[in-house]
Design a protein around this motif. Structure first.
Motif, PDB file in Angstrom:
ATOM      1  N   ARG A  28       0.817  -1.182   0.091  1.00 53.68           N
ATOM      2  CA  ARG A  28       0.130   0.020   0.034  1.00 53.68           C
ATOM      3  C   ARG A  28       0.843   1.245  -0.119  1.00 53.68           C
ATOM      4  O   ARG A  28       0.354   2.314  -0.549  1.00 53.68           O
ATOM      5  N   ASP A  29       1.993   1.085   0.621  1.00 51.35           N
ATOM      6  CA  ASP A  29       2.818   2.419   0.454  1.00 51.35           C
ATOM      7  C   ASP A  29       3.639   2.416  -0.746  1.00 51.35           C
ATOM      8  O   ASP A  29       4.444   3.411  -0.582  1.00 51.35           O
ATOM      9  N   GLY A  30       3.555   1.645  -1.658  1.00 52.16           N
ATOM     10  CA  GLY A  30       4.205   1.904  -2.803  1.00 52.16           C
ATOM     11  C   GLY A  30       5.254   1.172  -3.170  1.00 52.16           C
ATOM     12  O   GLY A  30       5.899   0.964  -4.140  1.00 52.16           O
ATOM     13  N   ARG A  31       5.626   0.436  -2.189  1.00 49.77           N
ATOM     14  CA  ARG A  31       7.030  -0.328  -1.988  1.00 49.77           C
ATOM     15  C   ARG A  31       6.609  -1.672  -2.961  1.00 49.77           C
ATOM     16  O   ARG A  31       5.533  -2.287  -2.747  1.00 49.77           O
ATOM     17  N   LYS A  44      11.461   1.111  -3.439  1.00 47.13           N
ATOM     18  CA  LYS A  44      10.544   2.275  -3.436  1.00 47.13           C
ATOM     19  C   LYS A  44      11.491   3.653  -3.456  1.00 47.13           C
ATOM     20  O   LYS A  44      12.695   3.513  -2.976  1.00 47.13           O
ATOM     21  N   ASP A  45      10.941   4.645  -4.446  1.00 41.86           N
ATOM     22  CA  ASP A  45      11.362   5.837  -4.593  1.00 41.86           C
ATOM     23  C   ASP A  45      12.801   5.660  -5.030  1.00 41.86           C
ATOM     24  O   ASP A  45      13.706   6.268  -4.726  1.00 41.86           O
TER      25      ASP A  45
END
Length: 66
Positions: A28-31, A44-45
């Motif tokens: 959910r956090d984009g990871r 991530k990022d």
């Protein structure tokens, strides 16, 4: 149209525990969690994080937490 394996290369200085990817799971956090033949990593990022405590483990499946 034939589909074949894709190849992804991490940024310079970053690496997966193994190039043999066995499982992927989006969080959910984009990871993006990446299970490999020799351990676990996450993306991530633009940063790849390696989890050395799981080195040598075959990560066949990943489950999403609650």
């Amino acid at each position: 149209m034939a589909c074949g394996p894709s190849r992804w290369e991490p940024p310079a200085g970053q690496h997966l525990p193994s190039s043999d990817i066995r499982s992927l799971q989006g969080a959910r956090d984009g990871r993006l969690w990446i299970g490999t033949f020799s351990g676990l990593a996450s993306w991530k990022d633009g940063k790849l994080t390696h989890y050395p405590e799981l080195d040598g483990q075959i990560i066949e499946a990943l489950a999403r937490g609650s």
